[in-house]
Design a protein around this motif. Structure first.
Motif, PDB file in Angstrom:
ATOM      1  N   ALA A  65       0.823  -1.207   0.000  1.00  0.00           N
ATOM      2  CA  ALA A  65       0.000   0.000   0.000  1.00  0.00           C
ATOM      3  C   ALA A  65       0.861   1.263   0.000  1.00  0.00           C
ATOM      4  O   ALA A  65       0.425   2.311  -0.471  1.00  0.00           O
ATOM      5  CB  ALA A  65      -0.947  -0.003   1.200  1.00  0.00           C
ATOM      6  N   CYS A  66       2.095   1.184   0.526  1.00  0.00           N
ATOM      7  CA  CYS A  66       2.987   2.352   0.489  1.00  0.00           C
ATOM      8  C   CYS A  66       3.340   2.717  -0.951  1.00  0.00           C
ATOM      9  O   CYS A  66       3.384   3.893  -1.313  1.00  0.00           O
ATOM     10  CB  CYS A  66       4.266   2.095   1.285  1.00  0.00           C
ATOM     11  SG  CYS A  66       3.991   2.145   3.055  1.00  0.00           S
ATOM     12  N   THR A  69      -0.007   4.213  -2.602  1.00  0.00           N
ATOM     13  CA  THR A  69      -0.406   5.554  -2.155  1.00  0.00           C
ATOM     14  C   THR A  69       0.579   6.597  -2.674  1.00  0.00           C
ATOM     15  O   THR A  69       0.188   7.670  -3.138  1.00  0.00           O
ATOM     16  CB  THR A  69      -0.501   5.619  -0.623  1.00  0.00           C
ATOM     17  OG1 THR A  69       0.694   5.081  -0.035  1.00  0.00           O
ATOM     18  CG2 THR A  69      -1.687   4.826  -0.113  1.00  0.00           C
ATOM     19  N   PHE A 153       1.361   7.802   2.740  1.00  0.00           N
ATOM     20  CA  PHE A 153       0.270   6.917   3.160  1.00  0.00           C
ATOM     21  C   PHE A 153      -0.822   7.747   3.846  1.00  0.00           C
ATOM     22  O   PHE A 153      -2.002   7.671   3.502  1.00  0.00           O
ATOM     23  CB  PHE A 153       0.842   5.860   4.117  1.00  0.00           C
ATOM     24  CG  PHE A 153      -0.126   4.789   4.515  1.00  0.00           C
ATOM     25  CD1 PHE A 153      -0.118   3.551   3.882  1.00  0.00           C
ATOM     26  CD2 PHE A 153      -1.049   5.001   5.530  1.00  0.00           C
ATOM     27  CE1 PHE A 153      -1.018   2.553   4.258  1.00  0.00           C
ATOM     28  CE2 PHE A 153      -1.946   4.014   5.909  1.00  0.00           C
ATOM     29  CZ  PHE A 153      -1.927   2.787   5.269  1.00  0.00           C
ATOM     30  N   ARG A 181      -7.118  -0.486  -0.929  1.00  0.00           N
ATOM     31  CA  ARG A 181      -7.715  -1.079   0.267  1.00  0.00           C
ATOM     32  C   ARG A 181      -7.478  -2.594   0.314  1.00  0.00           C
ATOM     33  O   ARG A 181      -7.162  -3.150   1.363  1.00  0.00           O
ATOM     34  CB  ARG A 181      -9.219  -0.783   0.256  1.00  0.00           C
ATOM     35  CG  ARG A 181      -9.965  -1.279   1.443  1.00  0.00           C
ATOM     36  CD  ARG A 181     -11.396  -0.789   1.327  1.00  0.00           C
ATOM     37  NE  ARG A 181     -12.198  -1.148   2.481  1.00  0.00           N
ATOM     38  CZ  ARG A 181     -13.424  -0.677   2.687  1.00  0.00           C
ATOM     39  NH1 ARG A 181     -13.972   0.142   1.810  1.00  0.00           N
ATOM     40  NH2 ARG A 181     -14.103  -1.037   3.752  1.00  0.00           N
ATOM     41  N   LEU A 184      -3.929  -3.162   1.231  1.00  0.00           N
ATOM     42  CA  LEU A 184      -3.715  -2.890   2.655  1.00  0.00           C
ATOM     43  C   LEU A 184      -4.153  -4.083   3.510  1.00  0.00           C
ATOM     44  O   LEU A 184      -3.468  -4.461   4.469  1.00  0.00           O
ATOM     45  CB  LEU A 184      -4.490  -1.637   3.061  1.00  0.00           C
ATOM     46  CG  LEU A 184      -4.343  -1.223   4.515  1.00  0.00           C
ATOM     47  CD1 LEU A 184      -2.925  -0.739   4.797  1.00  0.00           C
ATOM     48  CD2 LEU A 184      -5.357  -0.131   4.867  1.00  0.00           C
ATOM     49  N   ASP A 187      -1.385  -6.463   3.391  1.00  0.00           N
ATOM     50  CA  ASP A 187      -0.235  -5.999   4.197  1.00  0.00           C
ATOM     51  C   ASP A 187      -0.490  -6.275   5.676  1.00  0.00           C
ATOM     52  O   ASP A 187       0.394  -6.711   6.410  1.00  0.00           O
ATOM     53  CB  ASP A 187      -0.020  -4.486   4.015  1.00  0.00           C
ATOM     54  CG  ASP A 187       0.415  -4.106   2.599  1.00  0.00           C
ATOM     55  OD1 ASP A 187       0.613  -5.015   1.768  1.00  0.00           O
ATOM     56  OD2 ASP A 187       0.556  -2.898   2.334  1.00  0.00           O
ATOM     57  N   ARG A 401      -8.404   2.219  12.053  1.00  0.00           N
ATOM     58  CA  ARG A 401      -8.442   1.689  10.684  1.00  0.00           C
ATOM     59  C   ARG A 401      -9.869   1.266  10.328  1.00  0.00           C
ATOM     60  O   ARG A 401     -10.390   1.594   9.269  1.00  0.00           O
ATOM     61  CB  ARG A 401      -7.480   0.508  10.557  1.00  0.00           C
ATOM     62  CG  ARG A 401      -7.257   0.061   9.131  1.00  0.00           C
ATOM     63  CD  ARG A 401      -6.141  -0.957   9.029  1.00  0.00           C
ATOM     64  NE  ARG A 401      -6.542  -2.271   9.485  1.00  0.00           N
ATOM     65  CZ  ARG A 401      -5.984  -2.940  10.502  1.00  0.00           C
ATOM     66  NH1 ARG A 401      -4.987  -2.403  11.165  1.00  0.00           N
ATOM     67  NH2 ARG A 401      -6.418  -4.116  10.858  1.00  0.00           N
TER      68      ARG A 401
END
Ligand SMILES: [Zn+2]
Length: 418
Positions: A65-66, A69, A153, A181, A184, A187, A401
């Motif tokens: 996700a890093c 984003t 992020f 999403r 994530l 992750d 979250r």
């Protein structure tokens, strides 16, 4: 030198930011060294490090996700012609300012960007890369890179929620968000799902308190709750010579606190003031005004993102929320027993400093388990040891979250198909 470069490359991997073997670190000492051999980016790194006359350089492709984003923000910055990503969190405000975006892994653009900023984003072949310079050490480049990943992020998710609130969604944005999403979720599945068995208090002596601080610092990083370079840990410990405030040193790594803890006195007479955390004043005020024995502070990503969410779209104070906000705010969930105030406050001891806002928020009405400073991070307190402070950090981030996606889904019904 190669060992040190490999160490910081490995820290980016442990932090979940990059794939194993991916980050390239270079340093110019008596000669040029690299974290690993056989990387096609070595000539680029050599040109940049010599062109800038800097001590160290990092080039790394974030993952998960890093990556997504950072890429989304960087592509938008290129498409609009802005040329910069401007995150709104505290780390960026105090440390990075903004993030220049350049096209292509080539030396001229990277040197131009790094002559003005500590780090920049490079978009090449549909992927985002981070480049960061360390003027005196490879550690600086590592700290900049992890802060860039954090800032992007936070900026992406905060912006998405803000744009959902003003009705600014498009089908393309929704699709991009759904993909991020899903990434994530993957992750997160790799991280430990329950708090660790930390040392139980009350601690018998100063050595045991230090060991507990080192353990707690290491665990918050291993659990993916915070970055190692930002945050601080403290403990109030009775000793035969009087009560001590043990606190991590400024600039120390949370996952390597051994040898980086300062003993301070509560009356302030004999503190190692130059090296103790910049938030020593706030920690002392929290202990002075309430029952806390331990404090764990870090920048958990969704707690920071949620702290910046506000439905007062016409508020006259917009843009100054990190300094002052007249509206009482917090994360509240009666069923979970969650009651975490959100307060404004700048780093340090200025007129808008968090040392004025945070201690009263934590010590109100018999004490809160934690409080969030707007756009900055969470301060969690423990009544006996670090077990309850860690549990608060863990549960607040998990709640944040889940609550983030509840808000997005609630406001933007078409995302409910997720
Ligand atoms: Zn902080």
């Amino acid at each position: 030198m190669t060992d040190m470069l490999a160490k910081y490359a490995a820290k980016l991997v442990v932090a979940g930011l990059c794939a194993p073997g991916e980050p390239l670190l270079a340093a110019l000492d008596a000669e040029l060294s690299f974290s690993h051999a056989g990387d096609a980016r070595q000539p680029l790194a050599e040109t940049v490090i010599q062109g800038l006359g800097t001590a160290a350089l990092l080039i790394a492709r974030p993952m998960g996700a890093c990556q997504q984003t950072m890429l989304a923000l960087a592509e938008e910055a290129l498409a609009t012609g802005a040329g910069f990503v401007v995150p709104g969190d505290c780390e960026t405000r105090t440390f990075l300012h903004d993030l220049p975006v350049v096209r292509g892994l080539e030396a001229q653009g990277v040197m131009a960007a790094l002559s003005r900023r500590k780090g920049c984003i490079i978009v090449d072949s549909g992927q985002a890369f981070m480049a960061a310079a360390g003027s005196v050490s490879p550690e600086q480049a590592f700290v900049t890179a992890s802060s860039m990943a954090f800032a992007c992020f936070v900026a992406y998710f905060a912006k998405h929620l803000r744009d959902v609130r003003v009705g600014g969604m498009t089908a393309a944005r929704r699709a991009g968000f759904a993909a991020i999403r899903a990434q994530l979720d993957q992750d997160m599945a790799r991280l430990p799902q329950a708090p660790p068995p930390l040392l139980a208090g009350p601690f018998a002596d100063e050595d045991q308190a230090r060991a507990a601080m080192i353990e707690a610092g290491r665990c918050v990083v291993e659990y993916g709750l915070v970055d190692s370079s930002f945050g601080n840990v403290s403990c109030r410990q009775p000793t035969p010579a009087g009560e001590l405030l043990l606190i991590s040193q400024t600039g120390s790594s949370l996952d390597e606190l051994g040898g980086c803890i300062d003993p301070c006195r509560f009356d302030g007479t004999s503190c190692v003031g130059l090296t103790a955390s910049s938030e020593l004043v706030a920690h002392r005020a929290i202990y002075d005004g309430g029952p806390a024995r331990t404090i764990l502070h870090g920048h958990p990503r969704f707690a920071v993102i949620l702290s910046m969410d506000c439905d007062k779209l016409e508020c006259p104070g917009l843009g100054q929320c990190h300094r002052s906000c007249a509206t009482p705010r917090g994360l509240l969930d009666a069923a979970l027993g969650l009651d975490i105030p959100i307060v404004p406050g700048e780093v340090g001891t200025g007129p808008f400093g968090l040392c004025n806002t945070l201690p009263p928020a934590l010590n109100q009405e018999g004490g809160k388990r934690g409080a969030i400073v707007y756009g900055h991070g969470l301060f969690a307190t423990g009544a006996v040891d670090f077990r309850d402070a860690f549990a608060t950090l863990f549960s607040v981030e998990r709640y944040s979250r889940e609550e983030y996606f509840r808000r997005v889904d609630g406001l933007d019904g078409t995302a409910l198909s997720h």
